[in-house]
Design a protein around this motif. Sequence first.
Motif, mmCIF file in Angstrom:
data_model
loop_
_atom_site.group_PDB
_atom_site.id
_atom_site.type_symbol
_atom_site.label_atom_id
_atom_site.label_comp_id
_atom_site.label_asym_id
_atom_site.label_seq_id
_atom_site.Cartn_x
_atom_site.Cartn_y
_atom_site.Cartn_z
ATOM 1 N N LEU A 183 -0.444 -57.510 58.533
ATOM 2 C CA LEU A 183 0.677 -57.051 57.708
ATOM 3 C C LEU A 183 1.224 -55.711 58.171
ATOM 4 O O LEU A 183 1.882 -55.013 57.403
ATOM 5 C CB LEU A 183 0.234 -56.950 56.247
ATOM 6 C CG LEU A 183 -0.239 -58.252 55.603
ATOM 7 C CD1 LEU A 183 -0.758 -57.991 54.193
ATOM 8 C CD2 LEU A 183 0.878 -59.279 55.566
ATOM 9 N N GLN A 184 0.971 -55.367 59.422
ATOM 10 C CA GLN A 184 1.402 -54.056 59.910
ATOM 11 C C GLN A 184 2.924 -53.922 59.902
ATOM 12 O O GLN A 184 3.471 -52.903 59.462
ATOM 13 C CB GLN A 184 0.868 -53.813 61.321
ATOM 14 C CG GLN A 184 1.251 -52.458 61.899
ATOM 15 C CD GLN A 184 0.715 -52.257 63.310
ATOM 16 O OE1 GLN A 184 0.229 -53.206 63.922
ATOM 17 N NE2 GLN A 184 0.802 -51.048 63.820
ATOM 18 N N ARG A 185 3.632 -54.957 60.372
ATOM 19 C CA ARG A 185 5.091 -54.875 60.438
ATOM 20 C C ARG A 185 5.720 -54.750 59.048
ATOM 21 O O ARG A 185 6.513 -53.833 58.813
ATOM 22 C CB ARG A 185 5.644 -56.084 61.193
ATOM 23 C CG ARG A 185 7.150 -56.009 61.463
ATOM 24 C CD ARG A 185 7.591 -57.244 62.230
ATOM 25 N NE ARG A 185 6.948 -57.306 63.527
ATOM 26 C CZ ARG A 185 7.417 -56.715 64.616
ATOM 27 N NH1 ARG A 185 8.546 -56.014 64.538
ATOM 28 N NH2 ARG A 185 6.792 -56.829 65.764
ATOM 29 N N PRO A 186 5.401 -55.665 58.086
ATOM 30 C CA PRO A 186 5.973 -55.450 56.744
ATOM 31 C C PRO A 186 5.487 -54.177 56.073
ATOM 32 O O PRO A 186 6.198 -53.588 55.264
ATOM 33 C CB PRO A 186 5.529 -56.703 55.970
ATOM 34 C CG PRO A 186 4.393 -57.260 56.730
ATOM 35 C CD PRO A 186 4.655 -56.926 58.162
ATOM 36 N N PHE A 187 4.262 -53.730 56.400
ATOM 37 C CA PHE A 187 3.762 -52.482 55.828
ATOM 38 C C PHE A 187 4.641 -51.306 56.253
ATOM 39 O O PHE A 187 5.033 -50.472 55.418
ATOM 40 C CB PHE A 187 2.317 -52.260 56.278
ATOM 41 C CG PHE A 187 1.726 -50.958 55.795
ATOM 42 C CD1 PHE A 187 1.246 -50.838 54.500
ATOM 43 C CD2 PHE A 187 1.645 -49.861 56.638
ATOM 44 C CE1 PHE A 187 0.698 -49.642 54.053
ATOM 45 C CE2 PHE A 187 1.103 -48.671 56.198
ATOM 46 C CZ PHE A 187 0.635 -48.558 54.901
ATOM 47 N N MET A 188 4.980 -51.226 57.534
ATOM 48 C CA MET A 188 5.804 -50.125 58.013
ATOM 49 C C MET A 188 7.237 -50.244 57.500
ATOM 50 O O MET A 188 7.857 -49.255 57.108
ATOM 51 C CB MET A 188 5.793 -50.097 59.544
ATOM 52 C CG MET A 188 4.411 -49.918 60.147
ATOM 53 S SD MET A 188 3.543 -48.445 59.557
ATOM 54 C CE MET A 188 4.594 -47.154 60.226
ATOM 55 N N LYS A 189 7.769 -51.462 57.480
ATOM 56 C CA LYS A 189 9.140 -51.644 56.999
ATOM 57 C C LYS A 189 9.242 -51.413 55.499
ATOM 58 O O LYS A 189 10.265 -50.956 55.007
ATOM 59 C CB LYS A 189 9.629 -53.045 57.344
ATOM 60 C CG LYS A 189 9.896 -53.259 58.830
ATOM 61 C CD LYS A 189 10.458 -54.654 59.086
ATOM 62 C CE LYS A 189 10.782 -54.845 60.561
ATOM 63 N NZ LYS A 189 11.325 -56.205 60.829
ATOM 64 N N GLY A 190 8.177 -51.748 54.776
ATOM 65 C CA GLY A 190 8.218 -51.579 53.325
ATOM 66 C C GLY A 190 8.387 -50.134 52.916
ATOM 67 O O GLY A 190 9.088 -49.831 51.952
ATOM 68 N N PHE A 191 7.769 -49.203 53.651
ATOM 69 C CA PHE A 191 7.898 -47.790 53.327
ATOM 70 C C PHE A 191 9.109 -47.151 54.000
ATOM 71 O O PHE A 191 9.423 -46.008 53.722
ATOM 72 C CB PHE A 191 6.635 -47.039 53.723
ATOM 73 C CG PHE A 191 5.482 -47.300 52.807
ATOM 74 C CD1 PHE A 191 5.482 -46.764 51.535
ATOM 75 C CD2 PHE A 191 4.427 -48.103 53.196
ATOM 76 C CE1 PHE A 191 4.433 -47.005 50.681
ATOM 77 C CE2 PHE A 191 3.382 -48.349 52.335
ATOM 78 C CZ PHE A 191 3.372 -47.800 51.069
ATOM 79 N N ALA A 192 9.778 -47.909 54.886
ATOM 80 C CA ALA A 192 10.982 -47.376 55.523
ATOM 81 C C ALA A 192 12.256 -47.804 54.813
ATOM 82 O O ALA A 192 13.337 -47.377 55.181
ATOM 83 C CB ALA A 192 11.048 -47.834 56.986
ATOM 84 N N LEU A 193 12.134 -48.635 53.763
ATOM 85 C CA LEU A 193 13.330 -49.147 53.111
ATOM 86 C C LEU A 193 14.145 -48.033 52.484
ATOM 87 O O LEU A 193 15.368 -47.975 52.652
ATOM 88 C CB LEU A 193 12.932 -50.162 52.029
ATOM 89 C CG LEU A 193 12.484 -51.522 52.562
ATOM 90 C CD1 LEU A 193 11.996 -52.376 51.371
ATOM 91 C CD2 LEU A 193 13.618 -52.229 53.271
#
Length: 292
Positions: free
Chosen positions: A278-288
């Motif tokens: 879940l690294q990709r959604p984890f990073m994108k989730g906090f970049a929203l």
Amino acid sequence: MAINVTELVGSSTTDAVEPPMNRKRRGRSWYLHVALAIICAVSCAPVLYALLVSTQDNAQMTSFDLFPGESFAENFATVWESRDLGKYMVNSAIMAIIISVGKAATGMLAGLAFVYFRFPGRWIVFFFVLITLMMPTEISILALFGIADDLSMSGNLAGLTIPFLASATAAFLFRQHFANLPANLSEAAQLDGANPLQFLVKVLIPLSWNVLGALAVIEFLYGWNMYLWPLLTMQGDDQVVQVGLASLKQSGEGTNYGPLMLGALIASIPPILVFLLLQRPFMKGFALGRDK
């Protein structure tokens, strides 16, 4: 001797065109890489030392022997067979998954209510939800234990998970995410005749996969690392991995560090796998919030 004027002109032109800032940055890059390599080495040193100790017995460990020992098979047998760490890991995985799913569900419902519903005292309720972020679990542990015992949930999976299915972190994360979405989404859903749950399932959830991925990583790690609450409520083979690791300190006579280090390394594998998946959604989730 023939001189290639084109090569001279081309090389001199290239040198002249290259900005001085780029050459300066290239000159700095080597010691930046060295600094990053040192930081990585320092960060990985405890893991490498634990891996080394997991192959040794107490005599080698206390003598600070920097070479791998021959006790890896014995330590693994102690961890996996004698202490049944695998069963503890399964119990922790089930608990962490239930807590993650429950907190995601309640967090989405709370975010939906705080953003798309108008009711008196909405900001006051949200303020009290945020206050709970500053309250560690240990403050309410005795009250939670009393409630779980009164409801006959102590000593089973329900008592282990139900008190932690609501999360102020999840409510805050989804509230901020839903507030950043276009306001006309709810108006369009109302014109199409969708009720709030249909709007949540068909519109908001497909737009929230990155936030769900980020929350899954956070809450899985939270559930996996729980120690005090399972220690109070669960007994015997139903214990979780963190309590099982604590029991590895006493293996034979005195403290045996080899099984303890090996058990800690094995117990760290599932959280690492979850983060990698879940690294990709984890990073994108906090970049929203930043991107918007």
